[in-house]
Write an enzyme that holds these catalytic residues in place. Structure first.
Site, mmCIF file in Angstrom:
data_model
loop_
_atom_site.group_PDB
_atom_site.id
_atom_site.type_symbol
_atom_site.label_atom_id
_atom_site.label_comp_id
_atom_site.label_asym_id
_atom_site.label_seq_id
_atom_site.Cartn_x
_atom_site.Cartn_y
_atom_site.Cartn_z
ATOM 1 N N ARG A 118 1.130 -0.932 -0.120
ATOM 2 C CA ARG A 118 -0.469 -0.216 0.261
ATOM 3 C C ARG A 118 0.585 1.335 0.019
ATOM 4 N NH1 ARG A 118 -2.862 -3.271 4.419
ATOM 5 N NH2 ARG A 118 -2.536 -1.529 5.661
ATOM 6 N N ARG B 292 7.877 6.452 -5.033
ATOM 7 C CA ARG B 292 8.158 8.015 -5.831
ATOM 8 C C ARG B 292 9.679 8.221 -6.308
ATOM 9 N NH1 ARG B 292 3.814 10.548 -2.494
ATOM 10 N NH2 ARG B 292 1.630 9.666 -3.396
ATOM 11 N N ARG C 250 -4.625 -4.603 17.352
ATOM 12 C CA ARG C 250 -3.082 -3.194 18.034
ATOM 13 C C ARG C 250 -4.300 -2.590 18.143
ATOM 14 N NH1 ARG C 250 1.937 -4.974 19.430
ATOM 15 N NH2 ARG C 250 2.763 -3.580 18.920
ATOM 16 N N ARG D 220 4.994 7.837 16.017
ATOM 17 C CA ARG D 220 4.353 8.703 15.573
ATOM 18 C C ARG D 220 4.075 9.942 16.835
ATOM 19 N NH1 ARG D 220 -0.297 8.396 11.703
ATOM 20 N NH2 ARG D 220 -2.016 7.891 12.947
ATOM 21 N N GLU E 51 1.787 8.538 20.047
ATOM 22 C CA GLU E 51 1.357 7.418 20.010
ATOM 23 C C GLU E 51 2.121 6.050 19.723
ATOM 24 O OE1 GLU E 51 -0.753 6.698 16.371
ATOM 25 O OE2 GLU E 51 -1.708 8.954 16.184
ATOM 26 N N TYR F 143 -9.022 -4.060 8.342
ATOM 27 C CA TYR F 143 -8.878 -2.555 8.534
ATOM 28 C C TYR F 143 -9.633 -2.170 6.749
ATOM 29 C CZ TYR F 143 -6.649 1.558 7.889
ATOM 30 O OH TYR F 143 -5.799 3.067 8.352
ATOM 31 N N ASP G 48 -10.778 2.336 4.817
ATOM 32 C CA ASP G 48 -10.728 3.375 5.320
ATOM 33 C C ASP G 48 -11.894 4.111 5.368
ATOM 34 O OD1 ASP G 48 -8.183 3.544 5.300
ATOM 35 O OD2 ASP G 48 -7.846 3.644 3.081
#
Length: 381
Positions: free
Chosen positions: A171, A175, A247, A277, A298, A346, A348
């Site tokens: 995912r 670039r 998790r 993060r 986190e 999971y 979005d």
């Protein structure tokens, strides 16, 4: 019909709204004291910052209908997610892009040169990557893998990257230009008034009755013509076969004045930094100005029975247990399992809304034709 929605998050709100607009009587219950589920946002009383209480949610999609749907209930302002990461004493941009490559290796490569350079670093002995680690080594080589992916992944998932499936890394883009936007979808934004306001408007319909601080007992399902359950799949069955693995996240909230880190999301890839993060929430609404700031550190860990489940693990043991629960669900009449927890996937936000719309439409079709509504509109396996 008399419909019950268990959970006042995106799945429950969208399905409830669609069925209420079709003339059904809808009751929505949620154990929490607010609507919105893990998308819940609220104003911090001291700073005025719009805080994503359960961690940041950034809306992005290529689905024009879903984009139009959310904008029907809340104005979305343009927002592009740009993630930074601190690793080995320096700050880099993610996803790995041409700037990251040149900065990390101290070079000034052009796109074609960078592509050739990274391909030379890749492990060509790996022809069929099965694990996260295999995929990363084949994808970017060992140096970039160990700097940006290995430590972060170990902290996030609590296991070695070689024990995770390759699909997790697939995912993440690589670039060979200077595009540092995290998502490539054509519609990206943030709701101006927050997600909770948007979901509250979805539920604001005379055919919808919302009950907060209300836990649902599956034994009461028979009082309704249909139940749509967006809570934990294993929870519906009282965890009789065992608990599916998740998790969870712990948030260490702190405030400051001014601008704490200069960006919304700063990852920490080094394994000796305990948090994954830091998020600074004022940056998720760049059209606002605030003197103070609210930040979250986190920490990821295995979810216990009393924790909020965030990320389904779905490794071999969990997938086997999931299959057993799916069989139980498909033998249960009167309930359809939806959303992230109900299907143990999971998802979005845009996918959650798309599936909720499709589920509501499927139910209306089934009701009109006399067919049976399945336990899963989108089977988890």
């Amino acid at each position: 019909m008399n419909i019950l929605l268990v959970g006042a998050g995106l799945s429950g709100a969208v399905i409830g709204r669609e069925l209420a607009e079709a003339g059904h009587r809808v009751t929505v219950v949620d154990a929490r004291g607010h609507v919105g589920g893990n998308c819940h946002t609220e104003r911090d009383g001291d700073t005025g910052v719009m805080v994503h209480v359960y961690g940041p949610h950034i809306f992005h999609t290529d689905d024009a209908e879903v984009w139009g749907y959310v904008n029907r209930f809340e104005q979305f302002r343009p927002y592009a997610n740009r993630v930074k990461t601190t690793a080995r004493g320096a700050v880099y941009s993610l996803p790995v892009n041409l700037h990251t490559i040149n900065q990390f290796f101290g070079k000034t490569l052009h796109p074609a040169e960078a592509r050739t350079f990274i391909e030379a670093l890749a492990d060509h002995s790996i022809t069929d990557p099965q694990s996260f680690e295999d995929q990363a080594l084949r994808f970017v080589g060992r140096d970039l893998y160990e700097a940006f992916f290995k430590g972060y992944t170990e902290k996030q998932w609590g296991c070695a990257p070689r024990d995770l499936p390759a699909s997790i890394l697939k995912r993440l883009p690589l670039r060979f230009n200077y595009d540092d936007t995290y998502f490539a979808h054509r519609f990206q934004g943030m709701p101006e008034g927050g997600y909770t306001a948007m979901i509250a408007r979805m539920l604001d319909h005379p055919g919808i009755d919302v009950h907060l601080h209300s836990r649902f007992d599956p034994d009461r399902a028979g009082a309704y013509d249909r139940v749509f359950h967006s809570g934990a799949l294993d929870g519906w069955f009282g965890f009789r076969l065992g608990r599916l693995g998740y998790r969870t996240l712990d948030f260490e909230r702190f405030t400051d004045t001014g601008d704490y880190q200069g960006c919304a999301v700063m990852n920490y890839g080094d394994p000796d930094v305990p948090w994954t993060r830091i998020t600074e929430h004022k940056h998720f609404a760049p059209w606002e100005a605030h003197e103070g700031t609210v930040c979250y550190r986190e920490y990821s860990r295995a979810a216990d029975a009393d924790d909020s489940p965030y990320y389904p693990i779905r490794l071999v043991a969990e997938t086997a247990l999931l299959a057993d629960y799916v069989a139980l669900a498909e033998a249960t009449e009167g309930v359809t399992f939806v959303g992230r927890l109900g299907t143990y996937r999971y998802l979005d936000m845009d996918v959650t809304i798309r599936e909720a719309l499709d589920t509501a439409r499927q139910f209306l079709d089934c009701a009109a034709t006399g067919q049976a509504m399945p336990a899963f509109a989108r089977r988890p396996l």
